[in-house]
Design a protein around this motif. Structure first.
Motif, PDB file in Angstrom:
ATOM      1  N   THR A 140       0.919  -1.072  -0.080  1.00 34.09           N
ATOM      2  CA  THR A 140      -0.122  -0.110  -0.054  1.00 34.09           C
ATOM      3  C   THR A 140       0.858   1.149  -0.017  1.00 34.09           C
ATOM      4  O   THR A 140       0.542   2.190  -0.651  1.00 34.09           O
ATOM      5  N   GLU A 141       1.904   1.188   0.813  1.00 37.71           N
ATOM      6  CA  GLU A 141       2.810   2.438   0.971  1.00 37.71           C
ATOM      7  C   GLU A 141       3.388   2.581  -0.565  1.00 37.71           C
ATOM      8  O   GLU A 141       3.693   3.815  -0.831  1.00 37.71           O
ATOM      9  N   ASN A 196       0.961   4.067  -2.830  1.00 38.46           N
ATOM     10  CA  ASN A 196       0.827   5.768  -2.668  1.00 38.46           C
ATOM     11  C   ASN A 196       1.887   6.413  -3.206  1.00 38.46           C
ATOM     12  O   ASN A 196       1.777   7.524  -3.686  1.00 38.46           O
ATOM     13  N   GLU A 215       1.761   9.301  -6.199  1.00 38.29           N
ATOM     14  CA  GLU A 215       2.107  10.651  -6.125  1.00 38.29           C
ATOM     15  C   GLU A 215       3.132  11.143  -7.027  1.00 38.29           C
ATOM     16  O   GLU A 215       3.245  12.407  -7.673  1.00 38.29           O
TER      17      GLU A 215
END
Length: 448
Positions: A278-279, A282, A286
């Protein structure tokens, strides 16, 4: 002073001057420098001076022919003093009035010599017969003269060329000069001859012909200028359409590329989701957001025609490094013609952009505001203007050619058609343009 002679002379001068000032002042009733009361005072003073001169000449037994020249100079002086317009145009139109009076008085002298023959007749006297004849002739011919003068005035002031008007006035004046010099001696034997009346009639016929030919030529010049202006507007519209096409093409290409890349992005996003990273997802999203191109395609307002105009000049302003600020609230459709609305925006923005391009020592800007509300459209365009515009008689001189600008004149004409108001103002290096239009929502485009 012989007051009886003075009183009769004052009456005669009044009969002469009233028709003269009807022809010379009435067509310019909106361009007078002074109120009507001041104008009447000037005329009254002029009549006193002429009557005093006539009385003096009579009492000293001198010829009174000079009063004819004095009348012309005094009347023309009041005409030029009171009418706020181009001097050379006024001189051109004033020649018609002089020729009209020379012809009428010539006819009067001829008829008097034929109907009331007297070997001792002295012209420019105060005979009742002369006063009666000239009063009748002026009364019969004045309406036609006024109609011609109004038409000529309207057409003359549609052509702005200082060099042209500085020369063309001499054409009708030369006819007057020749005829008056040829018939300077007004004795009874000369006036009774048909040659005398024929020369006066020929003078007036030539004057009408000269004015007709010149006015027709001026009309052709004006139509040519209108065609050139329309051609320029068409070129501008084509440029606007081309700009819109380029923007649309760029947008389509960007969408195609984005669609091609989207599949790869979706595959990678799916991999992150399935792996539970998940990180990392993200972080990737971005980074991807940072690579997206800026959204340069803008919609300035909901009205397509106005938006096209704004988009074109916005792009031109960007190229010229001009700060371009827009705040427009207009609906998709309006109950007034789009050509008129686009003409207003186009002329205002073209003038604003031209002014900003000349400002090399400052940060130029264009601010546009427009709003529709309760049967009104209000448009305001403010822009940097380093050089004060030259204004004459409420009109601005063009910076592109000799004469007055057509853009602001076109805006005024459209505003008058829609019972609106226009205000152009320069102050502290900024030019302020405001336009207000009124319209009836029940009126269709075809009836405008």
């Amino acid at each position: 002073m012989n007051w009886s002679v003075f009183g009769k002379a004052f009456l005669v001068e009044t009969v002469y001057s009233i028709p003269f000032f009807i022809l010379s002042i009435l067509p310019f009733k909106k361009q007078l420098r002074f109120p009507i009361k001041i104008l009447i005072l000037f005329i009254f003073i002029g009549q006193l001076l002429q009557s005093s001169l006539y009385t003096y000449l009579i009492s000293h037994g001198k010829p009174t022919r000079v009063t004819d020249t004095v009348f012309a100079f005094v009347s023309l002086a009041i005409y030029f003093l009171c009418v706020k317009a181009n001097f050379w145009k006024l001189l051109f139109l004033g020649n018609f009035i002089l020729n009209y009076f020379v012809t009428v008085r010539g006819i009067c002298f001829f008829l008097e010599s034929r109907l009331f023959y007297d070997p001792s007749i002295t012209y420019y006297s105060l005979r009742d017969q002369s006063l009666l004849l000239i009063s009748i002739l002026l009364l019969l011919t004045l309406p036609l003269g006024l109609k011609f003068m109004k038409n000529a005035t309207e057409r003359v002031f549609q052509v702005d060329s200082s060099a042209f008007w500085q020369k063309v006035w001499f054409i009708p004046f030369s006819c007057t000069l020749i005829i008056c010099a040829y018939n300077f001696d007004l004795n009874i034997d000369t006036v009774r001859k048909f040659r005398f009346i024929l020369t006066r009639l020929w003078l007036f016929a030539m004057t009408i012909l000269i004015y007709y030919v010149l006015l027709e030529a001026l009309n052709a010049v004006r139509q040519q200028a209108q065609l050139e202006e329309r051609a320029a507007q068409q070129d501008t519209l084509l440029a606007m359409q081309y700009t819109q096409y380029q923007q649309l093409s760029r947008h389509i290409e960007e969408v195609r590329e984005a669609r091609h890349d989207l599949r790869q992005h979706l595959n990678l996003i799916e991999h992150y989701l399935q792996s539970g990273k998940t990180e990392d997802l993200n972080t990737y999203i971005e980074q991807y957001r940072m690579t997206l191109p800026p959204d340069t395609a803008r919609t300035w307002c909901e009205n397509y025609a106005v938006n096209t105009i704004i988009s074109y000049y916005g792009e031109e302003a960007r190229k010229a490094s001009v700060d371009f600020s827009v705040r427009i609230q207009l609906p998709p459709s309006l109950p007034l013609g789009e050509p008129q609305l686009c003409s207003i925006f186009g002329n205002l923005l073209e003038n604003a952009l031209d002014a900003c391009r000349e400002c090399t020592d400052s940060a130029p800007f264009i601010r546009i505001c427009a709003q529709e509300d309760a049967g009104h459209i209000v448009i305001a365009v403010d822009n940097t203007c380093c050089h004060p515009p030259i204004e004459e008689n409420g009109r601005f001189r063009s910076t592109k050619h000799d004469g007055f600008g057509t853009g602001t004149a076109s805006i005024r004409s459209i505003a008058e058609r829609y019972q609106g108001l226009v205000d152009f103002r320069y102050e502290d290096g900024i030019f302020y343009a405001s336009v207000m239009l009124k319209f009836d929502s029940k009126i269709s485009h075809g009836n405008l």
